[in-house]
Design an enzyme around this catalytic site. Structure first.
Site, PDB file in Angstrom:
ATOM      1  N   GLU A  12      -4.799   7.508   1.803  1.00  0.00           N
ATOM      2  CA  GLU A  12      -4.420   6.473   0.865  1.00  0.00           C
ATOM      3  C   GLU A  12      -5.052   5.143   1.141  1.00  0.00           C
ATOM      4  O   GLU A  12      -4.809   4.173   0.445  1.00  0.00           O
ATOM      5  CB  GLU A  12      -2.894   6.301   0.885  1.00  0.00           C
ATOM      6  CG  GLU A  12      -2.354   5.406   1.985  1.00  0.00           C
ATOM      7  CD  GLU A  12      -2.332   6.076   3.339  1.00  0.00           C
ATOM      8  OE1 GLU A  12      -2.902   7.171   3.482  1.00  0.00           O
ATOM      9  OE2 GLU A  12      -1.754   5.498   4.246  1.00  0.00           O
ATOM     10  N   GLY A  42       0.833  -1.193   0.000  1.00  0.00           N
ATOM     11  CA  GLY A  42       0.000   0.000   0.000  1.00  0.00           C
ATOM     12  C   GLY A  42       0.869   1.246   0.000  1.00  0.00           C
ATOM     13  O   GLY A  42       1.984   1.261  -0.520  1.00  0.00           O
ATOM     14  N   SER A  43       0.381   2.298   0.634  1.00  0.00           N
ATOM     15  CA  SER A  43       0.977   3.624   0.448  1.00  0.00           C
ATOM     16  C   SER A  43       2.303   3.843   1.156  1.00  0.00           C
ATOM     17  O   SER A  43       2.962   4.849   0.888  1.00  0.00           O
ATOM     18  CB  SER A  43      -0.022   4.701   0.878  1.00  0.00           C
ATOM     19  OG  SER A  43      -1.123   4.702  -0.005  1.00  0.00           O
ATOM     20  N   THR A  44       2.725   2.947   2.043  1.00  0.00           N
ATOM     21  CA  THR A  44       4.078   3.098   2.593  1.00  0.00           C
ATOM     22  C   THR A  44       5.115   2.973   1.481  1.00  0.00           C
ATOM     23  O   THR A  44       6.216   3.516   1.570  1.00  0.00           O
ATOM     24  CB  THR A  44       4.354   2.047   3.679  1.00  0.00           C
ATOM     25  OG1 THR A  44       4.050   0.744   3.166  1.00  0.00           O
ATOM     26  CG2 THR A  44       3.527   2.308   4.926  1.00  0.00           C
ATOM     27  N   PHE A  45       4.744   2.255   0.429  1.00  0.00           N
ATOM     28  CA  PHE A  45       5.663   2.049  -0.694  1.00  0.00           C
ATOM     29  C   PHE A  45       5.837   3.322  -1.518  1.00  0.00           C
ATOM     30  O   PHE A  45       6.788   3.427  -2.312  1.00  0.00           O
ATOM     31  CB  PHE A  45       5.133   0.923  -1.582  1.00  0.00           C
ATOM     32  CG  PHE A  45       6.141   0.380  -2.551  1.00  0.00           C
ATOM     33  CD1 PHE A  45       7.103  -0.528  -2.141  1.00  0.00           C
ATOM     34  CD2 PHE A  45       6.127   0.769  -3.883  1.00  0.00           C
ATOM     35  CE1 PHE A  45       8.035  -1.038  -3.033  1.00  0.00           C
ATOM     36  CE2 PHE A  45       7.055   0.266  -4.789  1.00  0.00           C
ATOM     37  CZ  PHE A  45       8.012  -0.644  -4.365  1.00  0.00           C
TER      38      PHE A  45
END
Length: 751
Positions: free
Chosen positions: A738, A311-314
């Site tokens: 996100e 998810g959005s940590t990437f």
């Protein structure tokens, strides 16, 4: 007559001759034909070999605190023959049952055990309950033995204690998934941790003593001896810090009990060296009593074995690539809401978007459209894939633990590359890969190999081999990495729109990013009630000491995202760890946080009588953090009172039930001021002992009123008394920007 005598003489002589012939043949057979066999048998009879067991090497944390060590143990055995002669069978059965917990019918079977000749055995071990017991249980068995001897006026009662040793983990379940465990046979269980990975170094080599003995087994004086010295196992010093590991696991236990997820993972590391400072999973187990855990899930090390769509940590990787290539201008604007890529339309959480916004605001709000434009359009599929590979995804990190997964990076279609730019699609990562990648941003652009063993020492020679930090490759320049850190800091410090704001700590500069991955449904599509939520960040931004990841698999409340579920856990851990490390807070002349913040000077609004969701929406709109207490649908009271000026970073408590009816929360780790503030809302009287931060709490009822005694201790040498700590989970805060994807591009997870 003479003839008969001669015949008799010949017969006797023939018999004697035949006897001697047979005898000589037998001697020849034994001494010549079977010489080797009888020689070996004789050697076996008079030669004895005693094994001298090696001690398994101890394992310590980075400061020398023992995490695993060989300790004295005892095995309980009984003498059925003597017990029957004394007639005390039932006394033995009942006594050992009460102490060891072994079933009485199984103990009776042991007491009545006979050999092939029908005689009672002289010794039988009480397996498994009486095998390798610790000192406390051994003392109880000895007390039973002494009591029976005294009661029956006997010199022996047939209970035997055999001295042995076993592997002991003095911190109990702490760091269980790092250590692994050794079974009762003294063998490292494969795939369970350091014990298995370094088994050859730890177990050493047994010694031996060979000597001659007489027919009774007694050693013959002055006979030749062959002595092979024992080689004890090597000693391991890990990179983890017991105190940091403790803070991590305590925060996890509290969150795990409240969120009730399938599992949780937390990793903390030094970004400059990639030494692992702490790593834990929930659920967990106690390696001292591993046999009591029947669920294999308790032994699974998700930190290195599980793969999931991040998810959005990437998005940190996409942002890093765009900044490094000079393609990110924070002031440029784009139209949010949706974007079309070949074969797919990708939406922001708010499908209508926020209109034309800057790319910096897109980062703060975690706009999917912003990152598709940065990664897919500006960097392009080929260069984006190159950055993903350079940051170590799709490859094992090389950490010294068994069973590490390498994940998967396999985009095929254009839509796969677009989805990868915001952490979805044909992309599976491990938590350890995520930590290593973000550490590269924190340390100035160097991807480093994580390691958990600091040094290996030979106890015989004193020689120590120290693990040196290993740089795999440089993924970006120090200047560009610092620029990325500045943007990630605003994700946390912007208290109004920053998705990472729930980890904000007054006085500390924190960079962070939240993420959510929606799991696929069994019948196709995606199940929004099942999500993997996470928070990834580091601090302090200007001189990073720690990078941390919190990952939660399927929190019970599917409305919680990475910010609201994982953010407060990150905040609690960082708040304690940074003070423990002696990291000073950065305060301006007025004593407030010099980092960007909002909410300062805001007045507490009137919330009484509002529906809970209305109150939350009102506070969220003002950028004020809050915690809800109780299960009611309306606000019955609040703290601070309406009209009170809120200090920077201060949060409000929304009570949906009367304070005296609410359970007293766990306030361990909080400052005295914050603990007092929260408990006053609950109408609880407070007593204190000591100074500093809360390390323990005791609840009692005094004259019909609840009273809490807080035990306080300092946490760090540079702690600041006026720190504001938002520990309560903002259970129903609006989801991070996100965290919700359109069904067509939602993330699945194999975790």
């Amino acid at each position: 007559m003479i003839k008969r005598i001669r015949l008799r003489t010949l017969l006797i002589g023939g018999i004697i001759t035949l006897f001697f012939a047979v005898l000589m043949g037998k001697v020849f057979w034994v001494q010549v034909v079977q010489a080797d066999f009888w020689q070996a048998h004789a050697e076996k009879v008079w030669s004895k070999k005693k094994t001298i067991p090696a001690s398994r090497g101890k394992i310590t944390d980075r400061n020398g605190d023992i995490l695993a060590v060989d300790a004295p143990a005892y095995t309980v055995a009984i003498n059925p023959k003597l017990i029957h002669e004394l007639g005390i069978q039932e006394d033995i059965v009942k006594g050992l049952h009460d102490i060891l917990g072994k079933k009485e019918d199984e103990l009776r079977e042991l007491v009545n055990a006979k050999n092939e000749d029908g005689e009672y055995y002289r010794q039988r071990e009480v397996r498994r309950e009486g095998w390798k017991i610790d000192q406390d249980v051994k003392d109880q068995v000895e007390q039973l033995k002494n009591d029976l001897m005294k009661e029956h006026d006997l010199e022996d009662v047939g209970i035997i204690l055999i001295k042995d040793k076993k592997r002991y983990y003095p911190k109990q379940s702490l760091a269980a998934h790092i250590l692994g465990y050794v079974n009762r046979e003294g063998e490292a269980v494969q795939g369970t941790g350091i014990e298995a990975f370094y088994d050859e170094e730890l177990k050493g080599q047994d010694g031996s003593l060979e000597y001659k003995s007489d027919g009774r087994g007694i050693e013959i004086p002055k006979a030749s001896e062959i002595y092979t010295p024992v080689t004890n196992g090597k000693e391991l010093q890990l990179t983890i810090d017991y105190t940091i590991q403790y803070y991590i696991e305590e925060a996890m236990k509290e969150a795990y009990a409240e969120l009730k997820p399938i599992s949780m993972t937390v990793i903390a590391a030094d970004p400059k060296t990639m030494e692992i400072l702490g790593m834990a999973n929930m659920p967990t187990y106690n390696p001292n009593e591993y046999w009591k855990d029947v669920d294999p899930k308790n032994f699974y090390n998700h930190a290195i074995k599980s793969v999931y769509e991040p998810g959005s940590t990437f998005k940190i990787v996409t942002l890093a690539g765009a900044v490094q290539e000079g393609m990110f201008n924070p002031n440029d604007s784009f139209m949010s809401g949706s974007i079309r890529v070949p074969g797919q339309t990708i939406h922001d959480m708010r499908r209508s978007g926020w209109g034309a916004i800057s790319y910096l605001e897109g980062v703060k709000r975690s706009s999917n459209v912003a990152f598709v434009k940065l990664g897919y359009e500006k960097l392009g599929p080929e260069l984006l894939k190159q950055y993903v590979d350079n940051f170590g995804f799709g490859q094992k990190t090389g950490i010294e633990l068994p069973g590490e997964a390498k994940g998967k990076v396999s985009p095929v279609y254009q839509a796969d590359y677009a989805a990868m730019s915001y952490g979805h699609g044909q992309l599976l990562v491990t938590p350890m890969q995520q930590v290593a990648a973000v550490a590269a941003v924190a340390n100035g652009g160097k991807l480093m190999e994580p390691h958990i063993v600091k040094s290996v020492t030979d106890p015989h020679t004193g020689e120590t081999v120290t693990t040196q930090p290993k740089v795999i490759r440089e993924v970006m320049s120090p200047e560009k990495a610092k620029e990325v850190g500045g943007y990630l800091e605003q994700v946390v410090s912007d208290r109004k729109i920053g998705t990472g704001r729930h980890a904000y700590i007054d006085g500390y500069r924190i960079a962070g990013k939240t993420g959510t991955a929606v799991k696929p449904a069994k019948g196709g599509g995606y199940d929004y009630s099942k999500q993997v939520v996470s928070y990834l960040g580091y601090a302090p931004v200007d001189d990073p000491k720690i990078v941390i990841l919190v990952l939660i698999d399927e929190p019970r409340n599917s409305e919680l995202g990475g910010g609201t579920a994982a953010g407060p856990i990150v905040k609690k851990i960082l708040n304690q760890v940074l003070q423990y490390m002696g990291v000073p807070k950065q305060l301006d002349k007025e004593g407030t946080n010099s980092a960007v913040s909002s909410g300062s000077g805001t007045k507490a609004p009137e919330l009484s009588g509002l529906l809970v969701q209305e109150a939350k929406d009102l506070l969220a709109g003002k950028g004020v953090s809050y915690a809800t207490l109780g299960n009611g649908s309306k606000v019955v009271s609040q703290f601070p009172k309406a009209g009170t000026h809120l200090k920077s970073g201060q949060h409000m408590y929304i009570l949906t039930e009367e304070g005296q009816h609410l359970n007293i929360p766990n306030v361990k780790g909080q400052s005295l001021r914050d603990a007092m503030e929260l408990l006053s809302v609950l109408q609880v009287s407070v007593k204190t002992a000591g100074e500093g931060y809360v390390v323990d709490q005791k609840v009692a009822e005094v004259q019909g009123q609840r009273q809490v005694t807080l035990v306080l201790e300092p946490l760090g040498k540079d702690q600041v008394e006026e720190e504001t700590d938002q520990n309560a989970l903002d259970e129903a805060e609006e989801k991070d920007t996100e965290e919700s994807q359109d069904l067509d591009e939602s993330a699945s997870s194999s975790r």
